[in-house]
Design an enzyme around this catalytic site. Structure first.
Site, PDB file in Angstrom:
ATOM      1  N   GLU A  97       0.830  -1.206   0.000  1.00  0.00           N
ATOM      2  CA  GLU A  97       0.000   0.000   0.000  1.00  0.00           C
ATOM      3  C   GLU A  97       0.868   1.261   0.000  1.00  0.00           C
ATOM      4  O   GLU A  97       0.595   2.218  -0.722  1.00  0.00           O
ATOM      5  CB  GLU A  97      -0.955   0.018   1.197  1.00  0.00           C
ATOM      6  CG  GLU A  97      -1.742   1.312   1.361  1.00  0.00           C
ATOM      7  CD  GLU A  97      -2.643   1.663   0.180  1.00  0.00           C
ATOM      8  OE1 GLU A  97      -3.027   0.754  -0.584  1.00  0.00           O
ATOM      9  OE2 GLU A  97      -2.958   2.854   0.009  1.00  0.00           O
ATOM     10  N   GLY A 117      -6.385  10.838  -1.831  1.00  0.00           N
ATOM     11  CA  GLY A 117      -6.837  11.250  -3.154  1.00  0.00           C
ATOM     12  C   GLY A 117      -7.402  12.655  -3.178  1.00  0.00           C
ATOM     13  O   GLY A 117      -7.248  13.378  -4.159  1.00  0.00           O
ATOM     14  N   LYS A 118      -8.013  13.082  -2.061  1.00  0.00           N
ATOM     15  CA  LYS A 118      -8.700  14.377  -2.055  1.00  0.00           C
ATOM     16  C   LYS A 118      -7.753  15.561  -2.207  1.00  0.00           C
ATOM     17  O   LYS A 118      -8.157  16.628  -2.634  1.00  0.00           O
ATOM     18  CB  LYS A 118      -9.510  14.536  -0.758  1.00  0.00           C
ATOM     19  CG  LYS A 118     -10.521  13.419  -0.587  1.00  0.00           C
ATOM     20  CD  LYS A 118     -11.721  13.820   0.235  1.00  0.00           C
ATOM     21  CE  LYS A 118     -12.799  12.751   0.224  1.00  0.00           C
ATOM     22  NZ  LYS A 118     -12.382  11.499   0.878  1.00  0.00           N
ATOM     23  N   ASP A 172      10.354   7.938  -1.927  1.00  0.00           N
ATOM     24  CA  ASP A 172      10.252   8.276  -3.350  1.00  0.00           C
ATOM     25  C   ASP A 172      10.740   9.695  -3.590  1.00  0.00           C
ATOM     26  O   ASP A 172      10.924  10.471  -2.649  1.00  0.00           O
ATOM     27  CB  ASP A 172       8.811   8.087  -3.859  1.00  0.00           C
ATOM     28  CG  ASP A 172       7.817   9.081  -3.259  1.00  0.00           C
ATOM     29  OD1 ASP A 172       8.077  10.305  -3.292  1.00  0.00           O
ATOM     30  OD2 ASP A 172       6.757   8.633  -2.771  1.00  0.00           O
TER      31      ASP A 172
HETATM   32  C1  0RA Z   1      -1.450  14.490  -2.375  1.00  0.00           C
HETATM   33  C2  0RA Z   1      -1.147  15.534  -3.258  1.00  0.00           C
HETATM   34  C3  0RA Z   1       0.093  15.542  -3.910  1.00  0.00           C
HETATM   35  C4  0RA Z   1       0.976  14.520  -3.670  1.00  0.00           C
HETATM   36  C5  0RA Z   1       0.674  13.489  -2.801  1.00  0.00           C
HETATM   37  C6  0RA Z   1      -0.560  13.462  -2.153  1.00  0.00           C
HETATM   38  C7  0RA Z   1       1.675  12.433  -2.575  1.00  0.00           C
HETATM   39  C8  0RA Z   1       1.381  11.328  -1.749  1.00  0.00           C
HETATM   40  C9  0RA Z   1       2.358  10.367  -1.570  1.00  0.00           C
HETATM   41  C10 0RA Z   1       2.451   9.194  -0.837  1.00  0.00           C
HETATM   42  C11 0RA Z   1       3.708   8.670  -1.041  1.00  0.00           C
HETATM   43  N1  0RA Z   1       4.399   9.481  -1.859  1.00  0.00           N
HETATM   44  C12 0RA Z   1       3.610  10.522  -2.203  1.00  0.00           C
HETATM   45  N2  0RA Z   1       3.881  11.572  -2.985  1.00  0.00           N
HETATM   46  C13 0RA Z   1       2.930  12.511  -3.179  1.00  0.00           C
HETATM   47  C14 0RA Z   1       0.483  16.610  -4.887  1.00  0.00           C
HETATM   48  C15 0RA Z   1       0.272  17.999  -4.450  1.00  0.00           C
HETATM   49  C16 0RA Z   1       0.957  18.959  -5.401  1.00  0.00           C
HETATM   50  O1  0RA Z   1       2.163  19.180  -5.297  1.00  0.00           O
HETATM   51  O2  0RA Z   1       0.272  19.510  -6.279  1.00  0.00           O
END
Ligand code: 0RA
Length: 285
Positions: free
Chosen positions: A20, A80-81, A51
Site C-alpha cells: 500500500e 486522493g482528495k 520516493d
Molecule cells: C497528495 C497531493 C500531492 C501529492 C501526494 C498526495 C503524494 C502522496 C504520496 C504518498 C507517497 N508518496 C507521495 N507523494 C505525493 C500533490 C500535491 C501537489 O504538489 O500539487
C-alpha cells in the site's frame, strides 16, 4: 484489520502494508512526478518506502486546521482528495490509503522534502505523537514512510520476506516502464534494482528466457477504449505450458476474470479467422 489488509496471521496482510505504501509512490510516478522508489527492510522489521515525488503537501488545511500531510496519514481515503490530478491508478489496499497502514503500525515516521524544507512527523497506532516539524532547508523533493507493523495485530508471520516484497516490486517495475525501484534488506545486505524500459514486452521476454521462442520479437500493443487502457504482450514458445498473467491497475489477477476470458476468446477467434481466410487449416496443413 481484515477489512483493509487481509489476513493478519499468515503474512498476506503484513506484506499488504508494504504494498500500500509503495502504491502511493507508484501513483506519484504514474502522475509523472516520481522516477525512483527505494524500499528498505530494517533489522527491527520496520520498512521504509522513499520516493522522489512532489512530497505530500505540508500546508494547513483551511477548515481542519491540520497540515494536509497529517490528514492523509490519519483519515481513511484522504490521500486522493488532496491530489488535484486525482490520479489513483495503482491499487494497494483497495484504495483506503496509507492511513490504514498507519493505524496498523505501532510506530510510523513520515518524512517529507517539499517547499524548501525537510519535514517530519511521528505516529503511534495511527495517532500523531509529534507535530509536523519543519527541519533543515533542502532542495530535495519526495516522501519517505517508515513503519513498524503492530505486533499486537500481526501474529505468526511477523517478518517481511525479501522474496515476497522483491517479486512484487519487480512486477511493478515491469508494469511501470522506466520507473526505478530498489529493494535493500539490511538484515543480510541483499539488494536488487529493478528498472525495465520495455514494460510488459520485457516482462514476456524475461518469462521466455528459458524457453525456445517461435518468433524472435514479442507482439506488443496498447489500446484505449471508453477510458480503459489495455496493454498486451505475447510471445509463443515451443513448450505446451501456457503462461498467461494479467493485472488490473497493477494488481495481479490470480484467478483471472472476464478480461482474461474475453482476451482468450478474442485471440482464438482472431487466429482462427486469419487461418481460415488464408486457408491455413486445410487438410494439407
Ligand atoms: C497528495 C497531493 C500531492 C501529492 C501526494 C498526495 C503524494 C502522496 C504520496 C504518498 C507517497 N508518496 C507521495 N507523494 C505525493 C500533490 C500535491 C501537489 O504538489 O500539487
Amino acid at each position: 484489520p481484515g477489512m483493509y489488509i487481509g489476513d493478519t496471521d499468515d503474512g498476506t496482510g503484513l506484506h499488504h502494508l508494504g504494498f500500500e505504501v509503495v502504491a502511493n509512490s507508484v501513483d506519484e510516478a504514474l502522475a509523472g512526478h516520481c522516477t525512483h522508489i527505494e524500499v528498505v527492510i530494517h533489522v527491527d522489521n520496520s520498512v521504509t518506502v522513499k520516493d522522489n515525488g512532489r512530497g505530500i503537501p505540508v500546508g494547513m488545511h483551511p477548515t481542519e486546521k491540520k497540515p494536509a500531510a497529517e490528514l492523509v496519514m490519519t483519515v481513511l481515503h484522504a490521500g486522493g482528495k488532496f491530489n488535484q490530478d486525482n490520479y489513483k491508478v495503482s491499487g494497494g489496499l483497495h484504495g483506503v490509503g496509507v492511513s490504514a497502514v498507519n493505524a496498523l503500525s505501532d510506530w510510523l515516521r513520515l518524512e517529507i522534502w517539499r517547499d524548501g524544507y525537510a519535514w517530519e512527523q511521528e505516529y503511534a497506532r495511527g495517532i500523531p505523537v509529534t507535530e509536523l516539524k519543519r527541519l533543515a532547508p533542502t532542495t530535495e523533493r519526495g516522501t519517505a514512510v517508515t513503519f513498524h507493523p503492530d505486533p499486537t495485530i500481526f501474529k505468526n508471520v511477523i517478518a517481511f520476506s525479501y522474496e515476497q516484497l522483491g517479486q512484487k516490486l519487480r512486477e511493478l517495475a515491469y508494469l511501470n516502464s522506466g520507473l526505478a525501484i530498489s529493494i535493500h534488506d539490511e538484515r543480510n545486505d541483499k539488494r536488487q534494482d529493478f528498472v525495465y524500459e520495455g514494460g510488459i514486452a520485457t516482462f514476456v521476454t524475461d518469462m521466455n528466457a528459458t524457453n525456445t521462442v517461435i518468433h524472435p520479437d514479442v507482439i506488443a500493443f496498447c489500446a484505449e477504449h471508453e477510458g480503459v487502457t489495455v496493454d498486451v504482450a505475447l510471445q509463443w514458445n515451443e513448450s505446451y505450458n501456457e503462461q498467461l498473467v494479467c493485472f488490473t491497475n497493477t494488481i495481479k489477477n490470480r484467478d483471472g476474470g472476464t478480461h482474461l476470458t474475453g482476451f482468450r476468446q478474442a485471440l482464438t477467434r482472431t487466429i482462427n479467422n486469419y487461418a481460415t481466410e488464408f486457408k491455413l487449416l486445410g487438410k494439407d496443413n
